[in-house]
Design an enzyme around this catalytic site. Structure first.
Site, PDB file in Angstrom:
ATOM      1  N   THR A 176       0.897  -1.226   0.007  1.00 27.33           N
ATOM      2  CA  THR A 176      -0.089   0.005  -0.194  1.00 27.33           C
ATOM      3  C   THR A 176       0.884   1.268  -0.170  1.00 27.33           C
ATOM      4  O   THR A 176       1.975   1.191   0.610  1.00 27.33           O
ATOM      5  CB  THR A 176      -0.863   0.046   1.273  1.00 27.33           C
ATOM      6  OG1 THR A 176      -1.921  -1.330   1.108  1.00 27.33           O
ATOM      7  CG2 THR A 176      -1.713   1.279   1.427  1.00 27.33           C
ATOM      8  N   GLY A 177       0.434   2.330  -0.686  1.00 25.36           N
ATOM      9  CA  GLY A 177       1.240   3.625  -0.627  1.00 25.36           C
ATOM     10  C   GLY A 177       1.427   4.136  -2.035  1.00 25.36           C
ATOM     11  O   GLY A 177       1.118   3.345  -3.021  1.00 25.36           O
ATOM     12  N   LYS A 211       6.856   1.143   9.077  1.00 29.07           N
ATOM     13  CA  LYS A 211       5.729   1.259   7.920  1.00 29.07           C
ATOM     14  C   LYS A 211       4.396   1.790   8.722  1.00 29.07           C
ATOM     15  O   LYS A 211       4.402   1.601   9.827  1.00 29.07           O
ATOM     16  CB  LYS A 211       5.497  -0.309   7.390  1.00 29.07           C
ATOM     17  CG  LYS A 211       6.727  -0.559   6.342  1.00 29.07           C
ATOM     18  CD  LYS A 211       6.406  -1.847   5.509  1.00 29.07           C
ATOM     19  CE  LYS A 211       4.852  -1.915   4.950  1.00 29.07           C
ATOM     20  NZ  LYS A 211       4.505  -0.808   4.033  1.00 29.07           N
ATOM     21  N   GLY A 212       3.458   1.962   7.865  1.00 32.51           N
ATOM     22  CA  GLY A 212       2.124   2.511   8.490  1.00 32.51           C
ATOM     23  C   GLY A 212       1.960   3.897   8.210  1.00 32.51           C
ATOM     24  O   GLY A 212       0.687   4.406   8.729  1.00 32.51           O
ATOM     25  N   GLY A 253       0.616   5.158   5.713  1.00 32.28           N
ATOM     26  CA  GLY A 253      -0.566   5.070   4.966  1.00 32.28           C
ATOM     27  C   GLY A 253      -1.682   4.236   5.942  1.00 32.28           C
ATOM     28  O   GLY A 253      -2.820   4.060   5.428  1.00 32.28           O
ATOM     29  N   GLU A 258      -0.392  -5.151   5.838  1.00 31.98           N
ATOM     30  CA  GLU A 258       0.759  -5.174   5.624  1.00 31.98           C
ATOM     31  C   GLU A 258       1.775  -6.297   6.336  1.00 31.98           C
ATOM     32  O   GLU A 258       2.536  -6.946   5.464  1.00 31.98           O
ATOM     33  CB  GLU A 258       1.460  -3.787   5.355  1.00 31.98           C
ATOM     34  CG  GLU A 258       0.741  -3.054   4.374  1.00 31.98           C
ATOM     35  CD  GLU A 258       1.472  -1.347   4.530  1.00 31.98           C
ATOM     36  OE1 GLU A 258       1.238  -0.603   3.379  1.00 31.98           O
ATOM     37  OE2 GLU A 258       2.041  -1.003   5.689  1.00 31.98           O
TER      38      GLU A 258
HETATM   39  C1  5RP Z   1       1.382   2.319   4.263  1.00 32.04           C
HETATM   40  C2  5RP Z   1       2.814   2.161   4.396  1.00 32.04           C
HETATM   41  C3  5RP Z   1       3.408   2.595   2.814  1.00 32.04           C
HETATM   42  O1  5RP Z   1       4.267   1.743   2.400  1.00 32.04           O
HETATM   43  C4  5RP Z   1       4.275   3.597   3.393  1.00 32.04           C
HETATM   44  O2  5RP Z   1       3.805   4.675   4.080  1.00 32.04           O
HETATM   45  C5  5RP Z   1       5.297   4.166   2.202  1.00 32.04           C
HETATM   46  O3  5RP Z   1       4.535   5.094   1.513  1.00 32.04           O
HETATM   47  P1  5RP Z   1       4.742   5.851  -0.074  1.00 32.04           P
HETATM   48  O4  5RP Z   1       5.360   4.755  -0.903  1.00 32.04           O
HETATM   49  O5  5RP Z   1       3.591   6.511  -0.285  1.00 32.04           O
HETATM   50  O6  5RP Z   1       5.928   6.791   0.742  1.00 32.04           O
HETATM   51  O7  5RP Z   1       3.483   1.508   4.968  1.00 32.04           O
HETATM   52  O8  5RP Z   1       0.793   1.976   5.295  1.00 32.04           O
END
Ligand code: 5RP
Length: 239
Positions: free
Chosen positions: A33-34, A102-103, A105, A111
Site C-alpha cells: 500500500t502507498g 511502516k504504516g 498510510g 501489510e
Molecule cells: C502504508 C505504508 C507505505 O508503504 C508507506 O507509508 C510508504 O508510502 P509511500 O510509498 O507513499 O511513501 O506503510 O501503510
C-alpha cells in the site's frame, strides 16, 4: 512516459519496475500500500497484459484492492492464497539491517500479516527512506477503540523505560475525525526521533493490551530496491 513524471515518481517507478522483475508466472503475491506500491501494481499489470503472466494478488488495503482490480489483476484473499511467494511493498524508513517503519498510510496491520505470510518481502523506496537509526518517521501503532486512553497511557509508561529520543504520542486524524483503519481500529503515532533497539521496542509494544500491531517490521524484509529520479537503482539484500 518516464520523462513526464515528477522526480519523486521517477524514483518510485524505477524501483517498482525492477521489483516486479522478480515475479514469475503462477506466483501469488502480496500487494503493498502507498504511492510507491501503487507504481508496483501498475508495473505488474503491464507485465500481465504484455506477457500473459498468470498471477494472483493479495492486497494489503482497500485502496490497493481497488487499484489492482481496476488494472485487471486477479485479487484473492490471504486465506484463499495460503502462503505467498513474494510481497512487494513500500516503506517509511529502513535501516542497514533492513528493519522498517511502516504504516504511514495506515495499512500496517494487513501489510505485516501479508508480508509475514510471504516467502520473500521486497521493499521498494527512494533514497530518502534510508536512515541510520529508525524513528525519525513517527512510529504508527494500530490500537483498538475500546480503552484507547488506557492503552495510550500504558504505551507512554512503556516508552519511559526504553531508549528513545522523543516520547510524544499523537492520534492519527483524517480531517477533524480520527483516522480509522481498514480493520476499524485507530492509529497512534509515536514521535520517538530515534529508536535504539527496534526489536525490543516492537516486542514490548505488542504486549500492551489494546495494541493490535506496531509499525516496526523486524527481520521481515529480504531485499530493498532503491530507485533514484535519474533512473539508477541500488539493491540491499539481507545476505
Ligand atoms: C502504508 C505504508 C507505505 O508503504 C508507506 O507509508 C510508504 O508510502 P509511500 O510509498 O507513499 O511513501 O506503510 O501503510
Amino acid at each position: 512516459m518516464f520523462a513526464e513524471l515528477s522526480s519523486d515518481d521517477r524514483a518510485k517507478y524505477v524501483a517498482a519496475k525492477r521489483a516486479v522483475e522478480f515475479v514469475e508466472d503462477g506466483m501469488r503475491l502480496g500487494l503493498g500500500t502507498g504511492s510507491t506500491a501503487a507504481w508496483m501494481v501498475r508495473c505488474l499489470s503491464e507485465r500481465v497484459q504484455k506477457e500473459g503472466l498468470r498471477i494472483q494478488g493479495v492486497p494489503t488495503s482497500t485502496r490497493t484492492a481497488i487499484l489492482a482490480r481496476e488494472l485487471g489483476l486477479e485479487v484473492i484473499t490471504l486465506d484463499e492464497a495460503g502462503r505467498l511467494d513474494i510481497t512487494i511493498d513500500g516503506t517509511d524508513e529502513f535501516d542497514a539491517n533492513l528493519n522498517l517503519i511502516k504504516g504511514g498510510g495506515g495499512a500496517l496491520l494487513q501489510e505485516k500479516i501479508v508480508a509475514s505470510a510471504s516467502d520473500k518481502m521486497i521493499v521498494i523506496a527512494d533514497f530518502d527512506k534510508c536512515v541510520t537509526h529508525l524513528g525519525q518517521f513517527p512510529l504508527p501503532i494500530e490500537v483498538l477503540g475500546f480503552g484507547l486512553k488506557s492503552s495510550q497511557d500504558q504505551i507512554a509508561s512503556l516508552l519511559a523505560a526504553h531508549d528513545v529520543a522523543g516520547r510524544d504520542i499523537t492520534m492519527r486524524m483524517a480531517g477533524n475525525a480520527p483516522f480509522v483503519t481498514d480493520e476499524g481500529n485507530y492509529i497512534l503515532d509515536l514521535h520517538l526521533d530515534q529508536i535504539s533497539n527496534p526489536a525490543k521496542l516492537a516486542f514490548a509494544l505488542n504486549q500492551v493490551p489494546g495494541v493490535v500491531e506496531n509499525g516496526l517490521f523486524i527481520n521481515i524484509c529480504d531485499l530493498v530496491v532503491l530507485g533514484a529520479s535519474d533512473g539508477t537503482l541500488e539493491e540491499y539484500s539481507k545476505n
